[in-house]
Write a protein that holds these residues in place. Structure first.
Motif, PDB file in Angstrom:
ATOM      1  N   LEU A 120     -38.035 -86.461 100.816  1.00  0.00           N
ATOM      2  CA  LEU A 120     -37.649 -87.586  99.972  1.00  0.00           C
ATOM      3  C   LEU A 120     -38.097 -87.351  98.529  1.00  0.00           C
ATOM      4  O   LEU A 120     -37.330 -87.574  97.593  1.00  0.00           O
ATOM      5  CB  LEU A 120     -38.232 -88.887 100.511  1.00  0.00           C
ATOM      6  N   HIS A 121     -39.314 -86.895  98.348  1.00  0.00           N
ATOM      7  CA  HIS A 121     -39.812 -86.635  96.998  1.00  0.00           C
ATOM      8  C   HIS A 121     -38.980 -85.546  96.317  1.00  0.00           C
ATOM      9  O   HIS A 121     -38.684 -85.644  95.123  1.00  0.00           O
ATOM     10  CB  HIS A 121     -41.281 -86.228  97.037  1.00  0.00           C
ATOM     11  N   ARG A 122     -38.599 -84.519  97.068  1.00  0.00           N
ATOM     12  CA  ARG A 122     -37.771 -83.452  96.506  1.00  0.00           C
ATOM     13  C   ARG A 122     -36.430 -84.017  96.013  1.00  0.00           C
ATOM     14  O   ARG A 122     -35.986 -83.710  94.910  1.00  0.00           O
ATOM     15  CB  ARG A 122     -37.523 -82.350  97.532  1.00  0.00           C
ATOM     16  N   VAL A 123     -35.818 -84.866  96.806  1.00  0.00           N
ATOM     17  CA  VAL A 123     -34.527 -85.438  96.420  1.00  0.00           C
ATOM     18  C   VAL A 123     -34.694 -86.385  95.223  1.00  0.00           C
ATOM     19  O   VAL A 123     -33.864 -86.387  94.308  1.00  0.00           O
ATOM     20  CB  VAL A 123     -33.873 -86.148  97.624  1.00  0.00           C
ATOM     21  N   ILE A 124     -35.759 -87.145  95.213  1.00  0.00           N
ATOM     22  CA  ILE A 124     -36.027 -88.064  94.103  1.00  0.00           C
ATOM     23  C   ILE A 124     -36.123 -87.298  92.792  1.00  0.00           C
ATOM     24  O   ILE A 124     -35.499 -87.670  91.790  1.00  0.00           O
ATOM     25  CB  ILE A 124     -37.311 -88.888  94.367  1.00  0.00           C
ATOM     26  N   ILE A 125     -36.882 -86.203  92.783  1.00  0.00           N
ATOM     27  CA  ILE A 125     -37.065 -85.457  91.531  1.00  0.00           C
ATOM     28  C   ILE A 125     -35.836 -84.618  91.217  1.00  0.00           C
ATOM     29  O   ILE A 125     -35.526 -84.357  90.047  1.00  0.00           O
ATOM     30  CB  ILE A 125     -38.372 -84.635  91.555  1.00  0.00           C
ATOM     31  N   HIS A 126     -35.082 -84.221  92.229  1.00  0.00           N
ATOM     32  CA  HIS A 126     -33.844 -83.464  92.040  1.00  0.00           C
ATOM     33  C   HIS A 126     -32.874 -84.248  91.149  1.00  0.00           C
ATOM     34  O   HIS A 126     -32.286 -83.687  90.212  1.00  0.00           O
ATOM     35  CB  HIS A 126     -33.211 -83.170  93.404  1.00  0.00           C
ATOM     36  N   GLY A 127     -32.724 -85.534  91.420  1.00  0.00           N
ATOM     37  CA  GLY A 127     -31.834 -86.368  90.617  1.00  0.00           C
ATOM     38  C   GLY A 127     -32.267 -86.420  89.160  1.00  0.00           C
ATOM     39  O   GLY A 127     -31.442 -86.328  88.250  1.00  0.00           O
ATOM     40  N   ILE A 128     -33.560 -86.547  88.934  1.00  0.00           N
ATOM     41  CA  ILE A 128     -34.083 -86.587  87.570  1.00  0.00           C
ATOM     42  C   ILE A 128     -33.845 -85.259  86.857  1.00  0.00           C
ATOM     43  O   ILE A 128     -33.478 -85.223  85.680  1.00  0.00           O
ATOM     44  CB  ILE A 128     -35.585 -86.950  87.577  1.00  0.00           C
ATOM     45  N   LEU A 129     -34.049 -84.169  87.572  1.00  0.00           N
ATOM     46  CA  LEU A 129     -33.843 -82.851  86.958  1.00  0.00           C
ATOM     47  C   LEU A 129     -32.382 -82.649  86.551  1.00  0.00           C
ATOM     48  O   LEU A 129     -32.104 -82.039  85.521  1.00  0.00           O
ATOM     49  CB  LEU A 129     -34.320 -81.743  87.897  1.00  0.00           C
ATOM     50  N   HIS A 130     -31.467 -83.193  87.327  1.00  0.00           N
ATOM     51  CA  HIS A 130     -30.061 -83.151  86.909  1.00  0.00           C
ATOM     52  C   HIS A 130     -29.897 -83.877  85.577  1.00  0.00           C
ATOM     53  O   HIS A 130     -29.226 -83.385  84.665  1.00  0.00           O
ATOM     54  CB  HIS A 130     -29.140 -83.774  87.960  1.00  0.00           C
ATOM     55  N   TYR A 131     -30.501 -85.043  85.446  1.00  0.00           N
ATOM     56  CA  TYR A 131     -30.406 -85.810  84.204  1.00  0.00           C
ATOM     57  C   TYR A 131     -31.029 -85.051  83.029  1.00  0.00           C
ATOM     58  O   TYR A 131     -30.605 -85.226  81.889  1.00  0.00           O
ATOM     59  CB  TYR A 131     -31.086 -87.169  84.335  1.00  0.00           C
ATOM     60  N   CYS A 132     -32.028 -84.223  83.330  1.00  0.00           N
ATOM     61  CA  CYS A 132     -32.687 -83.419  82.286  1.00  0.00           C
ATOM     62  C   CYS A 132     -31.855 -82.196  81.904  1.00  0.00           C
ATOM     63  O   CYS A 132     -32.225 -81.456  80.997  1.00  0.00           O
ATOM     64  CB  CYS A 132     -34.070 -82.970  82.761  1.00  0.00           C
ATOM     65  N   GLY A 133     -30.754 -81.984  82.608  1.00  0.00           N
ATOM     66  CA  GLY A 133     -29.846 -80.915  82.223  1.00  0.00           C
ATOM     67  C   GLY A 133     -29.760 -79.747  83.183  1.00  0.00           C
ATOM     68  O   GLY A 133     -28.987 -78.810  82.968  1.00  0.00           O
ATOM     69  N   TYR A 134     -30.540 -79.769  84.259  1.00  0.00           N
ATOM     70  CA  TYR A 134     -30.508 -78.662  85.221  1.00  0.00           C
ATOM     71  C   TYR A 134     -29.313 -78.810  86.163  1.00  0.00           C
ATOM     72  O   TYR A 134     -28.984 -79.904  86.593  1.00  0.00           O
ATOM     73  CB  TYR A 134     -31.811 -78.599  86.017  1.00  0.00           C
ATOM     74  N   LYS A 135     -28.706 -77.690  86.463  1.00  0.00           N
ATOM     75  CA  LYS A 135     -27.558 -77.652  87.374  1.00  0.00           C
ATOM     76  C   LYS A 135     -27.953 -76.866  88.631  1.00  0.00           C
ATOM     77  O   LYS A 135     -28.996 -76.221  88.660  1.00  0.00           O
ATOM     78  CB  LYS A 135     -26.355 -76.974  86.702  1.00  0.00           C
ATOM     79  N   ASP A 136     -27.082 -76.902  89.640  1.00  0.00           N
ATOM     80  CA  ASP A 136     -27.368 -76.142  90.865  1.00  0.00           C
ATOM     81  C   ASP A 136     -26.100 -75.614  91.529  1.00  0.00           C
ATOM     82  O   ASP A 136     -26.050 -75.428  92.732  1.00  0.00           O
ATOM     83  CB  ASP A 136     -28.198 -76.972  91.845  1.00  0.00           C
ATOM     84  N   LYS A 137     -25.080 -75.346  90.722  1.00  0.00           N
ATOM     85  CA  LYS A 137     -23.800 -74.873  91.265  1.00  0.00           C
ATOM     86  C   LYS A 137     -23.812 -73.373  91.573  1.00  0.00           C
ATOM     87  O   LYS A 137     -23.218 -72.936  92.542  1.00  0.00           O
ATOM     88  CB  LYS A 137     -22.650 -75.180  90.295  1.00  0.00           C
ATOM     89  N   THR A 138     -24.470 -72.578  90.743  1.00  0.00           N
ATOM     90  CA  THR A 138     -24.540 -71.137  90.982  1.00  0.00           C
ATOM     91  C   THR A 138     -25.871 -70.798  91.657  1.00  0.00           C
ATOM     92  O   THR A 138     -26.802 -71.612  91.654  1.00  0.00           O
ATOM     93  CB  THR A 138     -24.429 -70.342  89.670  1.00  0.00           C
ATOM     94  N   ASP A 139     -25.971 -69.595  92.183  1.00  0.00           N
ATOM     95  CA  ASP A 139     -27.220 -69.166  92.819  1.00  0.00           C
ATOM     96  C   ASP A 139     -28.387 -69.177  91.835  1.00  0.00           C
ATOM     97  O   ASP A 139     -29.484 -69.629  92.178  1.00  0.00           O
ATOM     98  CB  ASP A 139     -27.066 -67.761  93.423  1.00  0.00           C
ATOM     99  N   SER A 140     -28.155 -68.710  90.628  1.00  0.00           N
ATOM    100  CA  SER A 140     -29.247 -68.666  89.652  1.00  0.00           C
ATOM    101  C   SER A 140     -29.654 -70.077  89.218  1.00  0.00           C
ATOM    102  O   SER A 140     -30.847 -70.353  89.030  1.00  0.00           O
ATOM    103  CB  SER A 140     -28.882 -67.806  88.445  1.00  0.00           C
ATOM    104  N   GLU A 141     -28.686 -70.967  89.060  1.00  0.00           N
ATOM    105  CA  GLU A 141     -29.002 -72.357  88.720  1.00  0.00           C
ATOM    106  C   GLU A 141     -29.775 -73.020  89.857  1.00  0.00           C
ATOM    107  O   GLU A 141     -30.752 -73.741  89.614  1.00  0.00           O
ATOM    108  CB  GLU A 141     -27.719 -73.144  88.452  1.00  0.00           C
TER     109      GLU A 141
END
Length: 135
Positions: A99-120
């Motif tokens: 749950l904590h991982r998912v909570i911070i994952h959303g915030i990191l998206h807002y900070c500009g991080y992506k996760d579509k490619t392997d490196s991202e």
């Protein structure tokens, strides 16, 4: 302002601690905190949003709607507790950690991080791990 909302019976009992942690993450990422709503729900609720707004007929653990203006973060983060529970089992971890991982994952998206490619995705996971270590 970070607000937790519940569309299911699940309730977080350490909201103040999580709010402080999320706020510190935002600050460390050199962003500012606007209005951020977490909405905890079930699979059915999140699936309906996924179909209606994203045209995805799949189950997911998180959907975030980003309304940020520059580096001032605003948005709605929907989290399916059922998906997070299943993922915790799949990833051999406890519900709270996932749950904590998912909570911070959303915030990191807002900070500009992506996760579509392997490196991202690798960078995103690294950032998640880093901030999880601070909780």
């Amino acid at each position: 302002m970070i607000v937790f909302n519940y569309e299911t019976d699940f309730i977080i009992d350490n909201e103040a601690e999580l709010t402080t942690w999320i706020s510190a993450t935002i600050e460390e990422e050199e962003c500012s905190e606007g209005d951020i709503n977490y909405i905890f729900c079930d699979d059915e609720y999140l699936h309906k949003l996924n179909v209606e707004f994203l045209n995805h007929d799949t189950l997911t653990d998180i959907i975030s709607f980003d309304y940020s203006v520059g580096k001032q973060l605003h948005g709605d983060i929907y989290i399916s507790i059922e998906r997070v529970q299943d993922n915790a089992v799949d990833f051999n971890t406890v519900l709270e950690n996932e749950l904590h991982r998912v909570i911070i994952h959303g915030i990191l998206h807002y900070c500009g991080y992506k996760d579509k490619t392997d490196s991202e995705a690798k960078l995103m996971r690294s950032k998640e791990d880093y901030y999880l270590s601070k909780l």
